[in-house]
Motif scaffolding. Sequence first.
Motif: not given
Length: 106
Positions: A23-30
């Motif tokens: 997964g990739v997200s703005e808040r969590a990163g990779l």
Amino acid sequence: MGPLADQTIRSLRVDLLIMGAHGVSERAGLTSPNLAEAQTNRTLIESATRLAVVADHTKWGVVGLSRFAGLDEIDHFVSDDSLGEDARSVLTREVGRLVPSGPAGT
């Protein structure tokens, strides 16, 4: 994965590490759903001079159990043309270089 792999990886120096992510997200990163995999990924990243991530649009917004890198640690992010505008905007701002590939599935 695991402590033996991490110990061995620590002795390596890598110019360019190319990896994927659950997964990739703005808040969590990779992120990864697997704690051992996330730790080994962190160790790999520490051994590398540059990091390239390859992830299609379906990975954006997915957050796994364990974070292994922030977006600001990525030098090159490669994704397909179906990546949304919000994701493109975040990645353009946060990563070294956003590299578009062809349409999803090609």
